[in-house]
Design an enzyme around this catalytic site. Structure first.
Site, PDB file in Angstrom:
ATOM      1  N   TYR A  33       0.732  -1.218  -0.061  1.00  0.00           N
ATOM      2  CA  TYR A  33       0.041   0.014   0.104  1.00  0.00           C
ATOM      3  C   TYR A  33       1.207   1.330  -0.102  1.00  0.00           C
ATOM      4  O   TYR A  33       2.161   1.070   0.075  1.00  0.00           O
ATOM      5  CB  TYR A  33      -0.794  -0.042   1.365  1.00  0.00           C
ATOM      6  N   LYS A 149       6.423  -2.090   1.966  1.00  0.00           N
ATOM      7  CA  LYS A 149       5.392  -1.527   2.863  1.00  0.00           C
ATOM      8  C   LYS A 149       4.156  -2.349   2.430  1.00  0.00           C
ATOM      9  O   LYS A 149       3.210  -1.980   1.571  1.00  0.00           O
ATOM     10  CB  LYS A 149       4.988  -0.176   2.105  1.00  0.00           C
ATOM     11  N   GLU A 182      11.789   2.541  14.548  1.00  0.00           N
ATOM     12  CA  GLU A 182      10.787   3.359  14.102  1.00  0.00           C
ATOM     13  C   GLU A 182       9.679   3.318  15.106  1.00  0.00           C
ATOM     14  O   GLU A 182       9.433   2.463  15.710  1.00  0.00           O
ATOM     15  CB  GLU A 182      10.602   3.247  12.586  1.00  0.00           C
ATOM     16  N   LEU A 207      11.043   1.471   7.332  1.00  0.00           N
ATOM     17  CA  LEU A 207      10.703   1.799   5.988  1.00  0.00           C
ATOM     18  C   LEU A 207      11.212   3.194   5.756  1.00  0.00           C
ATOM     19  O   LEU A 207      11.475   3.808   6.529  1.00  0.00           O
ATOM     20  CB  LEU A 207       9.117   1.741   6.190  1.00  0.00           C
TER      21      LEU A 207
END
Ligand code: PLP
Length: 287
Positions: A33, A149, A182, A207
């Site tokens: 996505y 992702k 993250e 990411l």
């Protein structure tokens, strides 16, 4: 106004937008996505997001659902039909619909595509940014390919729910060396007492955020002090400032990590300025 979604070639009322029960996204989270910010009626950084979409698809060997130009057209159309001036456009591509079986389906199975858009009031986000958010730390529990992702976000869901149940907005993952990787849906940053911006390298463990890359451009343009290196939970708790970045939040100041108050407990000036400057460095696709 009723919302409109694009599903596999058709614009349909949101309430009737549906995918097949044997869609591999539904069965296996076998899909990817992207989320782009919509700002003042323009789609922000579409080329970078579409480049990353192409990379995610390539890593999972899923075909593009349509030509990139056509996808850009549908993104604009979904934003336009939903009359979104500020908000997000979301797109999801899965390996398509096929009888449930772990192996890839035959090559004639087309990928599925869904695109939606929704409005968000920028004043609400700005009010949150004026106060800053709290984060809680959470042990890293995801697969190593977080650079892709994918829609397989169950660990992120659990981490963020843990944050919510502990009065925080975001969870910061930390790895076996106690370094922050993250957030559950954001990249993590600190500003040291010496005024140096620090974020973890994107080679592994995170990411490669598009917002992160725009902030890197601003840092270079403005000649700010910067180090791309891992930082520990301990260092973050003692930092002058902390903040997170994502397309849906831009740069969002962090004022508390677990029980530690960051800086003077108010949003830091570096994070606040980066937030204000953000759209001076972005690329726009007119709707
Ligand atoms: N890291 C994770 C795990 C994310 O889910 C996201 C955004 O969804 C980000 C970082 C930020 O990426 P971007 O700036 O491209 O929105």
């Amino acid at each position: 106004m009723s919302r409109i979604a694009y599903v596999n070639g058709q614009y349909v009322p949101h309430a009737q937008a549906a995918v097949h029960v044997e869609d591999r996204g539904y069965q296996f989270a076998d899909g990817v996505y992207e989320v782009c910010e919509v700002w003042s009626g323009k789609i922000v950084d579409a080329p970078r997001h579409l480049d990353r979409l192409g990379r995610s698809l390539g890593e999972l060997r899923i075909e593009w659902p349509m030509a990139r130009r056509a996808l850009e057209f549908v993104m604009r159309e979904v934003v336009r039909r939903n009359k979104v001036r500020n908000g997000i456009v979301y797109m999801q591509v899965t390996r398509g619909v096929s009888r449930r079986d772990h192996y890839f389906p035959s090559e004639d199975v087309a990928p599925s595509i869904v695109i939606t858009a929704r409005s968000a009031n920028p004043k609400v986000a700005d009010a949150t940014a004026a106060k800053g958010i709290s984060v809680v730390t959470y042990p890293e529990n995801r697969w190593p390919r977080v650079d892709i992702k994918t829609v397989a976000l169950l660990p992120n869901v659990l981490a963020k729910q843990h944050a919510k149940e502990n009065g925080a907005k975001e969870a910061w993952y930390f790895d076996k060396d106690n370094n922050v990787t993250e957030g559950g849906s954001t990249n993590a940053w600190i500003v040291t007492k010496e005024g140096v911006l620090v974020t973890r390298p994107a080679e592994s463990g995170i990411l490669r955020g598009i917002t992160r890359s725009v902030i890197l451009d601003i840092i270079a343009r403005e000649g700010l002090k910067f180090e791309e290196r891992p930082f520990s939970v301990e260092e973050a708790k003692n930092a002058k400032e902390a903040f997170v970045t994502a397309a849906s939040t831009i740069a969002m100041p962090v004022v508390k990590i677990d029980e530690a108050i960051i800086g003077n407990g108010h949003p830091g000036s570096v994070a606040t300025q980066l937030r204000e400057m953000f759209h001076t460095a972005t690329d726009f696709m007119m709707v």
